[in-house]
Design an enzyme around this catalytic site. Structure first.
Site, PDB file in Angstrom:
ATOM      1  N   GLY B  47       0.787  -1.230   0.000  1.00 30.21           N
ATOM      2  CA  GLY B  47       0.000   0.000   0.000  1.00 30.21           C
ATOM      3  C   GLY B  47       0.815   1.274   0.000  1.00 30.21           C
ATOM      4  N   CYS B 256     -27.771  -7.914 -17.295  1.00 34.43           N
ATOM      5  CA  CYS B 256     -27.108  -7.640 -18.568  1.00 34.43           C
ATOM      6  C   CYS B 256     -28.057  -7.988 -19.712  1.00 34.43           C
ATOM      7  CB  CYS B 256     -25.833  -8.459 -18.678  1.00 34.43           C
ATOM      8  SG  CYS B 256     -25.060  -8.356 -20.300  1.00 34.43           S
ATOM      9  N   CYS B 259     -26.220 -11.117 -21.776  1.00 31.85           N
ATOM     10  CA  CYS B 259     -25.999 -12.453 -21.205  1.00 31.85           C
ATOM     11  C   CYS B 259     -26.888 -12.706 -19.984  1.00 31.85           C
ATOM     12  CB  CYS B 259     -24.526 -12.635 -20.831  1.00 31.85           C
ATOM     13  SG  CYS B 259     -24.027 -11.739 -19.361  1.00 31.85           S
ATOM     14  N   CYS B 281     -22.890  -5.980 -19.580  1.00 27.98           N
ATOM     15  CA  CYS B 281     -21.689  -6.219 -18.777  1.00 27.98           C
ATOM     16  C   CYS B 281     -20.548  -5.332 -19.259  1.00 27.98           C
ATOM     17  CB  CYS B 281     -21.205  -7.664 -18.914  1.00 27.98           C
ATOM     18  SG  CYS B 281     -22.255  -8.878 -18.151  1.00 27.98           S
ATOM     19  N   CYS B 287     -18.953 -11.567 -20.347  1.00 25.93           N
ATOM     20  CA  CYS B 287     -20.225 -11.549 -21.092  1.00 25.93           C
ATOM     21  C   CYS B 287     -20.188 -12.545 -22.252  1.00 25.93           C
ATOM     22  CB  CYS B 287     -20.471 -10.134 -21.605  1.00 25.93           C
ATOM     23  SG  CYS B 287     -22.172  -9.824 -22.067  1.00 25.93           S
TER      24      CYS B 287
END
Lengths: 201, 318
Positions: B47, B256, B259, B281, B287
């Site tokens: 980090g 979506c 899909c 998506c 997808c």
């Protein structure tokens, strides 16, 4: 310091410097991202001067250059000094607290960890990375490591490390995010112990 | 209409001939060594943003110069590279970075998340769970999470050193008092390994939970800002929040349209000039794979006046 380099007896570095250092870096990164994992460096073509092992010199060839300083416990007349100076172009310093990297061949007589650079609060990355040669590296019945990079725990046994070393390491963990990062090497294998790992056992 | 959204991605990979006149993977060896040293320190201090000598790359800042320099220092002939831009494999940025590495490093490329060893991404994490030994490289525009709260770099540096993040919580609190919720929807700040507050790059906060204890290694590169940072595998990544205002991801009432997926991040597509829209998506590979497995969405009925609701119940999708 200037060390004499005997060019007639100098053994070569990586046969392919680009791929050699890339493969070695991936091995080091793999080890550093998974503390305790033992990773092989695939550079058997290297013929390092004694007492340096294959993994140690592969790490040096990969990470050291004119921008980095190296402290080593090699004797001043050892061939290794000239070899490292020639192939890496690094300057060799006498004070461990000035070293970006330290190469240790005799872990039993190594300086205390607090002799090396721990970094500072605003720049913890200015710390020494230690490369310590060990007699044997195993992932059974050794120290138990936990922390970032480790799913549950990992085990690492590095032969030849003193009790004092582990006490030093223990006291460093309180300094986080300061502290040194360690790469243990043995033959052509290496394992890492970054400052984030806590050690038990 | 159907054809318009049949986003055909290139299948499988291909190795093209490596360009001559450049070093392997474009960067010179000294630069790679410097970047590699930086990456190792970044992994050792999760980090924390490690400064590095970022080079000019043959593409402008903002197009992934940081990510590309990390990938160039990693990639080799055994790697399979996937590049996504906002989840899509087929946008200009993704296509040209993939082409760059197949030309300069002879790298194999793919669009399939599962078979990639290195995934370079701009602003998304794939829907498919990343696995151990994969590496995800994020392109980062502004690595400093405190930048827009405290503009003085020296001061920010000290705040990180002292773990003094009160100012960040004040910002989140102000959001709640003004909007009734934490309004940040992307680049949502996280606390890594209980020590450093980190920018996850401009991924939607929808993706933040995927970073927590992810088995893959996460590397972040900011070219213009000259910073590299990292999250090692299985590292705790906590999105900042309050006990009474816990972190939550956005949800849609829609599925979506292509899909029918009910748990993926959706892009809003404007269909005509009368305001009708469609949700599909954002992850094209996810997808396409679902469509190939026979999943179907309700793509003939564009949604009128769609709304995004925050934190509501689950969607009922096909």
């Amino acid at each position: 310091m200037v060390f004499p380099i005997d060019l007639n007896r100098l053994t070569p570095g990586f046969s392919d410097p680009v791929q050699g250092s890339r493969q070695t870096f991936r091995a080091i990164l793999d080890a550093m991202a998974h503390p305790g994992r033992i990773v092989a460096t695939d550079n058997n073509v290297l013929s390092p001067p004694r007492p340096l092992n294959l993994a140690s010199v592969a790490v040096c060839l990969t990470l050291l250059d004119f921008e980095t300083t190296l402290w080593t416990d090699l004797k001043p007349n050892a061939k290794g000094n000239g070899w490292l100076r020639f192939h890496c172009g690094c300057s060799i310093v006498q004070d461990p607290s000035e070293a970006v990297f330290a190469l240790i061949t005799r872990s039993d007589t190594m300086p205390a960890l607090n002799k090396f650079k721990p970094g500072n609060d605003e720049s913890p990355e200015f710390s020494t990375t230690l490369i310590i040669q060990t007699g044997r590296l195993r992932s059974t019945d050794g120290k138990r490591l936990t922390g970032p990079g480790i799913e549950t725990f990992s085990t690492l046994k590095a032969q030849g490390l003193t009790k004092r070393f582990w006490q030093d390491r223990q006291s460093q963990s309180a300094m986080f995010p300061l502290g040194v990062d360690i790469i243990f090497t043995c033959e052509n294998r290496l394992a890492a112990l970054p400052r984030t790992s806590s050690v038990e056992g | 209409m159907k054809k318009q959204f049949n986003r055909q991605s290139e299948t499988g990979g291909g190795r093209s001939s490596v360009m001559e006149g450049y070093n392997f993977a474009y960067l010179d060896e000294q630069t790679k060594r410097m970047i590699r040293r930086t990456i190792l320190k970044a992994v050792a201090i999760p980090g924390y943003q490690v400064p590095f000598g970022s080079r000019e790359m043959p593409l402008p800042y903002g197009w992934g110069t940081g990510g590309i320099q990390i990938t160039a220092s990693l990639i080799g002939s055994e790697d399979i590279l996937k590049v996504i831009d906002q989840g899509a494999d087929d946008t200009t940025n993704a296509v040209s970075i993939r082409r760059f590495f197949s030309r300069t490093a002879g790298a194999l490329t793919t669009t399939r998340t599962r078979e990639a060893t290195i995934i370079q991404t701009r602003h998304r994490i794939p829907e498919t769970h990343l696995t151990k030994d994969q590496i995800i490289v994020y392109q980062v525009p502004i690595p400093e999470p405190l930048r827009f709260i405290e503009p003085r770099a020296k001061e920010v540096c000290r705040m990180h050193a002292l773990k003094e993040y009160g100012i960040m919580f004040v910002k989140l609190y102000e959001d709640i008092s003004r909007h009734g919720r934490i309004a940040k929807a992307f680049d949502y700040p996280v606390l890594v390994n209980d020590r450093y507050v980190m920018s996850p790059s401009p991924i939607p906060k929808f993706d933040n939970p995927k970073m927590d204890r992810m088995p893959a290694l996460q590397l972040f590169g900011a070219g213009r800002e000259k910073r590299i940072y990292a999250v090692p595998p299985y590292t705790k990544v906590k999105s900042l929040d309050f006990e009474d205002y816990p972190f939550e991801v956005e949800r849609w009432p829609h599925c979506c349209a292509l899909c029918g997926s009910g748990n993926s991040y959706l892009d809003e597509i404007i269909m005509d000039d009368r305001g009708s829209k469609m949700f599909i998506c954002s992850d094209t590979n996810h997808c396409n794979e679902r469509v190939a497995r026979g999943h179907k969405g309700n793509q003939e009925e564009p949604v009128e006046k769609a709304q995004i609701s925050i934190g509501t119940g689950a969607r009922k999708c096909a």
